[in-house]
Design a protein around this motif. Structure first.
Motif, PDB file in Angstrom:
ATOM      1  N   ARG A 116       0.838  -1.194   0.000  1.00  0.00           N
ATOM      2  CA  ARG A 116       0.000   0.000   0.000  1.00  0.00           C
ATOM      3  C   ARG A 116       0.876   1.248   0.000  1.00  0.00           C
ATOM      4  O   ARG A 116       1.940   1.266   0.593  1.00  0.00           O
ATOM      5  N   PRO A 117       0.416   2.328  -0.647  1.00  0.00           N
ATOM      6  CA  PRO A 117       1.165   3.589  -0.605  1.00  0.00           C
ATOM      7  C   PRO A 117       1.318   4.078   0.831  1.00  0.00           C
ATOM      8  O   PRO A 117       0.431   3.868   1.672  1.00  0.00           O
ATOM      9  N   ALA A 118       2.441   4.725   1.120  1.00  0.00           N
ATOM     10  CA  ALA A 118       2.691   5.216   2.477  1.00  0.00           C
ATOM     11  C   ALA A 118       1.623   6.214   2.909  1.00  0.00           C
ATOM     12  O   ALA A 118       1.268   6.285   4.085  1.00  0.00           O
ATOM     13  N   PHE A 119       1.106   6.990   1.956  1.00  0.00           N
ATOM     14  CA  PHE A 119       0.045   7.952   2.279  1.00  0.00           C
ATOM     15  C   PHE A 119      -1.175   7.231   2.834  1.00  0.00           C
ATOM     16  O   PHE A 119      -1.765   7.661   3.834  1.00  0.00           O
ATOM     17  N   VAL A 120      -1.563   6.124   2.188  1.00  0.00           N
ATOM     18  CA  VAL A 120      -2.735   5.366   2.628  1.00  0.00           C
ATOM     19  C   VAL A 120      -2.496   4.764   4.001  1.00  0.00           C
ATOM     20  O   VAL A 120      -3.370   4.807   4.888  1.00  0.00           O
ATOM     21  N   ASP A 121      -1.305   4.190   4.211  1.00  0.00           N
ATOM     22  CA  ASP A 121      -0.985   3.619   5.515  1.00  0.00           C
ATOM     23  C   ASP A 121      -1.079   4.684   6.613  1.00  0.00           C
ATOM     24  O   ASP A 121      -1.662   4.452   7.671  1.00  0.00           O
ATOM     25  N   GLY A 122      -0.478   5.841   6.356  1.00  0.00           N
ATOM     26  CA  GLY A 122      -0.515   6.920   7.341  1.00  0.00           C
ATOM     27  C   GLY A 122      -1.931   7.384   7.623  1.00  0.00           C
ATOM     28  O   GLY A 122      -2.309   7.618   8.783  1.00  0.00           O
ATOM     29  N   PHE A 123      -2.728   7.513   6.574  1.00  0.00           N
ATOM     30  CA  PHE A 123      -4.115   7.965   6.735  1.00  0.00           C
ATOM     31  C   PHE A 123      -4.903   6.980   7.597  1.00  0.00           C
ATOM     32  O   PHE A 123      -5.625   7.382   8.511  1.00  0.00           O
ATOM     33  N   LEU A 124      -4.756   5.672   7.320  1.00  0.00           N
ATOM     34  CA  LEU A 124      -5.501   4.661   8.062  1.00  0.00           C
ATOM     35  C   LEU A 124      -5.064   4.617   9.526  1.00  0.00           C
ATOM     36  O   LEU A 124      -5.897   4.458  10.428  1.00  0.00           O
ATOM     37  N   VAL A 125      -3.763   4.744   9.765  1.00  0.00           N
ATOM     38  CA  VAL A 125      -3.255   4.710  11.139  1.00  0.00           C
ATOM     39  C   VAL A 125      -3.837   5.854  11.962  1.00  0.00           C
ATOM     40  O   VAL A 125      -4.321   5.664  13.076  1.00  0.00           O
ATOM     41  N   GLN A 126      -3.810   7.057  11.423  1.00  0.00           N
ATOM     42  CA  GLN A 126      -4.295   8.215  12.175  1.00  0.00           C
ATOM     43  C   GLN A 126      -5.822   8.237  12.267  1.00  0.00           C
ATOM     44  O   GLN A 126      -6.373   8.656  13.282  1.00  0.00           O
ATOM     45  N   LEU A 127      -6.485   7.770  11.240  1.00  0.00           N
ATOM     46  CA  LEU A 127      -7.949   7.754  11.268  1.00  0.00           C
ATOM     47  C   LEU A 127      -8.461   6.817  12.355  1.00  0.00           C
ATOM     48  O   LEU A 127      -9.505   7.065  12.964  1.00  0.00           O
ATOM     49  N   ALA A 128      -7.732   5.728  12.596  1.00  0.00           N
ATOM     50  CA  ALA A 128      -8.154   4.739  13.590  1.00  0.00           C
ATOM     51  C   ALA A 128      -7.500   4.955  14.949  1.00  0.00           C
ATOM     52  O   ALA A 128      -7.648   4.116  15.839  1.00  0.00           O
ATOM     53  N   ASN A 129      -6.819   6.054  15.129  1.00  0.00           N
ATOM     54  CA  ASN A 129      -6.076   6.324  16.359  1.00  0.00           C
ATOM     55  C   ASN A 129      -7.027   6.863  17.434  1.00  0.00           C
ATOM     56  O   ASN A 129      -7.532   7.981  17.314  1.00  0.00           O
ATOM     57  N   PRO A 130      -7.290   6.094  18.503  1.00  0.00           N
ATOM     58  CA  PRO A 130      -8.179   6.583  19.563  1.00  0.00           C
ATOM     59  C   PRO A 130      -7.670   7.857  20.221  1.00  0.00           C
ATOM     60  O   PRO A 130      -8.439   8.601  20.820  1.00  0.00           O
ATOM     61  N   LYS A 131      -6.364   8.096  20.135  1.00  0.00           N
ATOM     62  CA  LYS A 131      -5.808   9.332  20.684  1.00  0.00           C
ATOM     63  C   LYS A 131      -6.444  10.539  20.008  1.00  0.00           C
ATOM     64  O   LYS A 131      -6.642  11.577  20.643  1.00  0.00           O
ATOM     65  N   ALA A 132      -6.770  10.393  18.719  1.00  0.00           N
ATOM     66  CA  ALA A 132      -7.416  11.495  18.000  1.00  0.00           C
ATOM     67  C   ALA A 132      -8.819  11.729  18.541  1.00  0.00           C
ATOM     68  O   ALA A 132      -9.244  12.880  18.744  1.00  0.00           O
ATOM     69  N   VAL A 133      -9.564  10.637  18.788  1.00  0.00           N
ATOM     70  CA  VAL A 133     -10.906  10.778  19.355  1.00  0.00           C
ATOM     71  C   VAL A 133     -10.834  11.431  20.729  1.00  0.00           C
ATOM     72  O   VAL A 133     -11.609  12.344  21.050  1.00  0.00           O
ATOM     73  N   LEU A 134      -9.892  10.973  21.554  1.00  0.00           N
ATOM     74  CA  LEU A 134      -9.719  11.542  22.891  1.00  0.00           C
ATOM     75  C   LEU A 134      -9.375  13.019  22.800  1.00  0.00           C
ATOM     76  O   LEU A 134      -9.896  13.851  23.560  1.00  0.00           O
ATOM     77  N   PHE A 135      -8.515  13.374  21.843  1.00  0.00           N
ATOM     78  CA  PHE A 135      -8.095  14.761  21.688  1.00  0.00           C
ATOM     79  C   PHE A 135      -9.285  15.651  21.354  1.00  0.00           C
ATOM     80  O   PHE A 135      -9.487  16.709  21.961  1.00  0.00           O
TER      81      PHE A 135
END
Length: 211
Positions: A116-135
């Protein structure tokens, strides 16, 4: 002059964000692993993907993320679990690649890479990051001034978050890439494959632990 944000709250927010940005969470660990495994160009693409996901979260915040999380908690939990599983799979792949490299000592073995392209990997990692929801549900709301329009405030907060995240994620990632320059050494190549895998597995554990 009427400013779009409360200056005191904005300065306080930037201070809190600076601490959060430099903390080795899932995103920064993913940056290190990407740099070690795929190089600087992939780091930049992954950072771009992660911050694109951050913009998605800011858009969700503008639409009332807190309300959505309260109404559909299980949906966000399963998104995070899926993200953790994906990051964990990348980690297992890297570890298995290092083990196979050890078993094939003396032969030319390349670093394990996702297709997978690195952009897609990065997007999926951050989109699923509970730290973002908590923030966005716990950290950001106290810094919003209810007496001012929300959109300009969110725009300025997004600018601060993305600027700090780009700097820290890229720094972590380039540090990982610097280690990868020794890839011509078979022993080091096997060791860094294990390290990459462990970093990704740690990131997956951190994601799950925040649920």
């Amino acid at each position: 002059m009427h400013l779009p944000v409360n200056p005191q709250l904005y300065v306080a927010f930037c201070g809190v964000m600076a601490v959060l940005a430099v903390t080795p969470g899932p995103a920064n660990l993913f940056s290190i692993a990407t740099g070690m495994e795929r190089g600087r160009r992939a780091v930049l693409l992954a950072v771009l993907g992660m911050n694109a996901a951050t913009l998605v979260w800011f858009g969700a915040a503008a639409l009332g993320l807190g309300t959505l999380v309260t109404a559909f908690p299980d949906a966000f939990r399963w998104i995070a679990i899926g993200g953790a599983a994906y990051v964990g799979w990348l980690g297992v792949t890297s570890v298995l690649g290092a083990i196979r490299a050890r078993a094939s000592a003396g032969h030319s073995v390349q670093a394990v890479q996702t297709h997978r392209p690195a952009f897609v990997d990065g997007f999926l990692v951050q989109l699923a990051n509970p730290k973002a929801v908590l923030f966005f549900t716990a950290v950001l709301p106290p810094f919003l001034d209810v007496g001012r329009p929300a959109a300009p405030q969110l725009g300025l907060f997004a600018a601060a978050v993305i600027l700090m995240d780009v700097v820290t994620m890229t720094t972590y990632g380039f540090g990982g890439a610097a280690l990868a320059r020794r890839m011509d050494e078979p022993r080091f190549r096997r060791a860094f494959g294990l390290i990459v895998g462990l970093l990704l597995l740690t990131a997956a554990v951190l994601i799950v632990s925040r649920l």
